[in-house]
Design a protein around this motif. Structure first.
Motif, mmCIF file in Angstrom:
data_model
loop_
_atom_site.group_PDB
_atom_site.id
_atom_site.type_symbol
_atom_site.label_atom_id
_atom_site.label_comp_id
_atom_site.label_asym_id
_atom_site.label_seq_id
_atom_site.Cartn_x
_atom_site.Cartn_y
_atom_site.Cartn_z
ATOM 1 N N GLU A 179 37.550 -5.281 46.062
ATOM 2 C CA GLU A 179 38.478 -4.345 46.706
ATOM 3 C C GLU A 179 38.859 -3.212 45.759
ATOM 4 O OE1 GLU A 179 41.921 -6.025 48.557
ATOM 5 O OE2 GLU A 179 40.774 -7.643 49.447
ATOM 6 N N VAL A 180 39.100 -3.553 44.501
ATOM 7 C CA VAL A 180 39.460 -2.529 43.514
ATOM 8 C C VAL A 180 38.291 -1.570 43.300
ATOM 9 C CG1 VAL A 180 39.980 -2.158 41.074
ATOM 10 C CG2 VAL A 180 41.201 -3.907 42.365
ATOM 11 N N THR A 181 37.083 -2.081 43.264
ATOM 12 C CA THR A 181 35.908 -1.221 43.118
ATOM 13 C C THR A 181 35.809 -0.244 44.277
ATOM 14 O OG1 THR A 181 34.714 -2.970 41.946
ATOM 15 C CG2 THR A 181 33.395 -1.185 42.874
ATOM 16 N N LEU A 182 36.034 -0.726 45.485
ATOM 17 C CA LEU A 182 35.971 0.134 46.672
ATOM 18 C C LEU A 182 37.034 1.216 46.614
ATOM 19 C CD1 LEU A 182 35.467 -1.059 50.291
ATOM 20 C CD2 LEU A 182 37.387 0.438 49.776
ATOM 21 N N VAL A 183 38.261 0.826 46.287
ATOM 22 C CA VAL A 183 39.358 1.790 46.214
ATOM 23 C C VAL A 183 39.115 2.804 45.091
ATOM 24 C CG1 VAL A 183 41.804 2.002 45.626
ATOM 25 C CG2 VAL A 183 41.079 0.293 47.285
ATOM 26 N N ALA A 184 38.619 2.328 43.962
ATOM 27 C CA ALA A 184 38.336 3.221 42.830
ATOM 28 C C ALA A 184 37.266 4.240 43.186
ATOM 29 C CB ALA A 184 37.899 2.398 41.622
ATOM 30 N N LEU A 185 36.223 3.798 43.876
ATOM 31 C CA LEU A 185 35.166 4.712 44.300
ATOM 32 C C LEU A 185 35.721 5.755 45.269
ATOM 33 C CD1 LEU A 185 32.204 5.581 44.416
ATOM 34 C CD2 LEU A 185 31.841 3.838 46.186
ATOM 35 N N ALA A 186 36.564 5.326 46.204
ATOM 36 C CA ALA A 186 37.169 6.257 47.152
ATOM 37 C C ALA A 186 37.980 7.323 46.416
ATOM 38 C CB ALA A 186 38.054 5.492 48.139
ATOM 39 N N CYS A 187 38.762 6.902 45.427
ATOM 40 C CA CYS A 187 39.567 7.852 44.652
ATOM 41 C C CYS A 187 38.686 8.856 43.906
ATOM 42 C CB CYS A 187 40.452 7.106 43.659
ATOM 43 S SG CYS A 187 41.826 6.194 44.414
ATOM 44 N N GLY A 188 37.620 8.364 43.288
ATOM 45 C CA GLY A 188 36.722 9.249 42.551
ATOM 46 C C GLY A 188 36.081 10.294 43.444
ATOM 47 N N LEU A 189 35.659 9.881 44.634
ATOM 48 C CA LEU A 189 35.034 10.827 45.565
ATOM 49 C C LEU A 189 36.034 11.876 46.034
ATOM 50 C CD1 LEU A 189 32.944 8.299 47.703
ATOM 51 C CD2 LEU A 189 32.054 9.943 46.039
ATOM 52 N N VAL A 190 37.264 11.450 46.306
ATOM 53 C CA VAL A 190 38.294 12.400 46.742
ATOM 54 C C VAL A 190 38.575 13.432 45.658
ATOM 55 C CG1 VAL A 190 40.766 12.600 47.230
ATOM 56 C CG2 VAL A 190 39.389 10.926 48.453
ATOM 57 N N LEU A 239 38.715 2.227 55.510
ATOM 58 C CA LEU A 239 38.728 1.486 56.769
ATOM 59 C C LEU A 239 38.177 0.071 56.605
ATOM 60 C CD1 LEU A 239 37.642 4.182 59.397
ATOM 61 C CD2 LEU A 239 39.882 3.072 59.194
ATOM 62 N N THR A 240 37.301 -0.118 55.630
ATOM 63 C CA THR A 240 36.753 -1.462 55.405
ATOM 64 C C THR A 240 37.814 -2.423 54.893
ATOM 65 O OG1 THR A 240 36.046 -1.023 53.120
ATOM 66 C CG2 THR A 240 34.496 -0.454 54.884
ATOM 67 N N LEU A 241 38.969 -1.892 54.436
ATOM 68 C CA LEU A 241 40.049 -2.764 53.974
ATOM 69 C C LEU A 241 40.681 -3.534 55.126
ATOM 70 C CD1 LEU A 241 41.760 -0.354 51.405
ATOM 71 C CD2 LEU A 241 40.375 -2.368 50.884
ATOM 72 N N LEU A 242 40.363 -3.140 56.352
ATOM 73 C CA LEU A 242 40.835 -3.903 57.511
ATOM 74 C C LEU A 242 40.359 -5.358 57.431
ATOM 75 C CD1 LEU A 242 40.245 -1.318 60.387
ATOM 76 C CD2 LEU A 242 42.466 -2.275 59.700
ATOM 77 N N ALA A 243 39.152 -5.539 56.910
ATOM 78 C CA ALA A 243 38.588 -6.886 56.809
ATOM 79 C C ALA A 243 39.370 -7.752 55.829
ATOM 80 C CB ALA A 243 37.121 -6.809 56.380
ATOM 81 N N ALA A 244 40.067 -7.104 54.885
ATOM 82 C CA ALA A 244 40.864 -7.850 53.905
ATOM 83 C C ALA A 244 42.312 -7.985 54.354
ATOM 84 C CB ALA A 244 40.798 -7.151 52.545
ATOM 85 N N GLY A 245 42.613 -7.520 55.558
ATOM 86 C CA GLY A 245 43.977 -7.622 56.063
ATOM 87 C C GLY A 245 44.908 -6.538 55.580
ATOM 88 N N ARG A 246 44.371 -5.521 54.945
ATOM 89 C CA ARG A 246 45.194 -4.412 54.455
ATOM 90 C C ARG A 246 45.174 -3.286 55.501
ATOM 91 N NH1 ARG A 246 46.376 -4.772 48.886
ATOM 92 N NH2 ARG A 246 45.167 -6.316 47.727
ATOM 93 N N THR A 247 45.888 -3.510 56.588
ATOM 94 C CA THR A 247 45.824 -2.599 57.738
ATOM 95 C C THR A 247 46.329 -1.202 57.402
ATOM 96 O OG1 THR A 247 46.164 -4.487 59.211
ATOM 97 C CG2 THR A 247 46.509 -2.287 60.142
ATOM 98 N N TRP A 248 47.489 -1.126 56.785
ATOM 99 C CA TRP A 248 48.058 0.193 56.472
ATOM 100 C C TRP A 248 47.227 0.937 55.440
ATOM 101 C CZ3 TRP A 248 51.171 2.332 59.689
ATOM 102 C CH2 TRP A 248 52.025 1.554 60.470
ATOM 103 N N ALA A 249 46.698 0.229 54.456
ATOM 104 C CA ALA A 249 45.845 0.861 53.447
ATOM 105 C C ALA A 249 44.572 1.421 54.072
ATOM 106 C CB ALA A 249 45.491 -0.142 52.359
ATOM 107 N N ALA A 250 44.152 0.803 55.160
ATOM 108 C CA ALA A 250 42.955 1.268 55.866
ATOM 109 C C ALA A 250 43.246 2.490 56.726
ATOM 110 C CB ALA A 250 42.389 0.142 56.723
#
Length: 301
Positions: A179-190, A239-250
């Motif tokens: 999850e941290v890898t996914l979030v980190a990649l999202a931040c880098g792209l932004v 949006l893939t964070l929905l699978a981890a139950g992090r609805t608002w983060a998604a």
């Protein structure tokens, strides 16, 4: 503006861009909080290290872009302190050294707080810190600067995404999750949207001075569509964070996607020239919106 004045140094460190470092630490610390591993001491030192290293990189960039001929009198982007003569060469070199040493001191503090608690005793952070220093210098300086050979975007995603978010989380929790890898990649792209817009705006002058960015190596269309995708892909990743139950983060980062798309439309309409600096300001705002919405979303669950 007086030479070597406080105003000159504020201009040189580019305060409008420093929010990038702040959101990276906030996002990672929010992840650590929800995972039960938040530690305020290491988090604060990670923030100090990130800000000081970004200031170092900005000063090195200010100096070397001028020395390499990329910052000419007809520059389209915001004023650069060294190119305008607001900071002298000895003062700029001393400033770069000072910020570097201060960043290393913050890194040493992180090492002290985490020594013996991390999987490899904390010494793995030394290699990461050295890599950050090398990046700050060789992004625009040295015999083979990354920004001049089409590697600027990759470097930004790595050093303004994967490394700061991943290791800020790591020094607090001692772990590194998918999850941290996914979030980190999202931040880098932004955050890379800011570089892509700069390179799109400067494509003609960069081509003249031999600065081979991705836009120069390909075409303006890559800059246009690349900018859009760099903002939309992170929202999709969240949006893939929905699978981890992090609805608002998604879902909350979708606010960023809407704002980013509006800025992209304006960018396409303007296409070239100094007017694109309006989009630069909006891009900085949008990055902060992404960081704030993702941080709040992570905390809300």
């Amino acid at each position: 503006m007086r030479t070597n004045s406080l105003s000159a140094w504020i201009l040189a460190v580019r305060p409008y861009s420093l929010g990038n470092s702040v959101i990276l630490v906030l996002v990672a610390s929010a992840m650590a909080w929800t995972d039960g591993g938040f530690r305020p001491g290491p988090a604060a030192l990670c923030l100090a290290f990130a800000l000081l290293m970004q200031c170092t990189a900005n000063l090195v960039n200010d100096l070397w872009d001028f020395l390499k001929g990329a910052d000419r009198p007809d520059r389209l982007g915001p004023d650069r302190a060294f190119a305008k003569g607001y900071i002298t060469l000895p003062a700029m070199k001393a400033g770069i050294a000072g910020f570097t040493l201060a960043a290393c001191a913050a890194g040493a503090g992180i090492l002290c707080l985490t020594h013996g608690r991390l999987p490899y005793g904390g010494w793995e952070l030394v290699a990461v810190g050295l890599a950050c220093v090398v990046f700050a210098y060789f992004y625009t300086a040295g015999p083979w600067p990354l920004a001049y050979h089409g590697l600027g975007d990759a470097a930004v995603v790595l050093f303004f995404g994967l490394i700061p978010v991943g290791f800020t989380y790591y020094v607090q929790t001692g772990q590194w999750t998918a999850e941290v890898t996914l979030v980190a990649l999202a931040c880098g792209l932004v955050i890379d949207t800011m570089l892509m817009l700069n390179n799109f705006r400067d494509r003609e002058e960069d081509a003249r001075c031999g600065k081979r960015t991705i836009v120069v190596l390909t075409c303006a269309a890559v800059g246009r569509w690349g900018y859009l995708l760099l903002g939309l892909v992170p929202a999709a990743l969240c949006l893939t964070l929905l699978a981890a139950g992090r609805t608002w983060a998604a879902l909350l980062p979708l606010l960023y996607a809407a704002a980013h798309t509006a800025t992209w439309r304006k960018m396409v309409r303007i296409d070239h020239g100094e007017e694109l600096n309006v989009c630069l300001g909006e891009t900085a705002r949008n990055i902060l919106l992404f960081g704030a919405s993702l941080t709040i979303g992570i905390l809300l669950g």
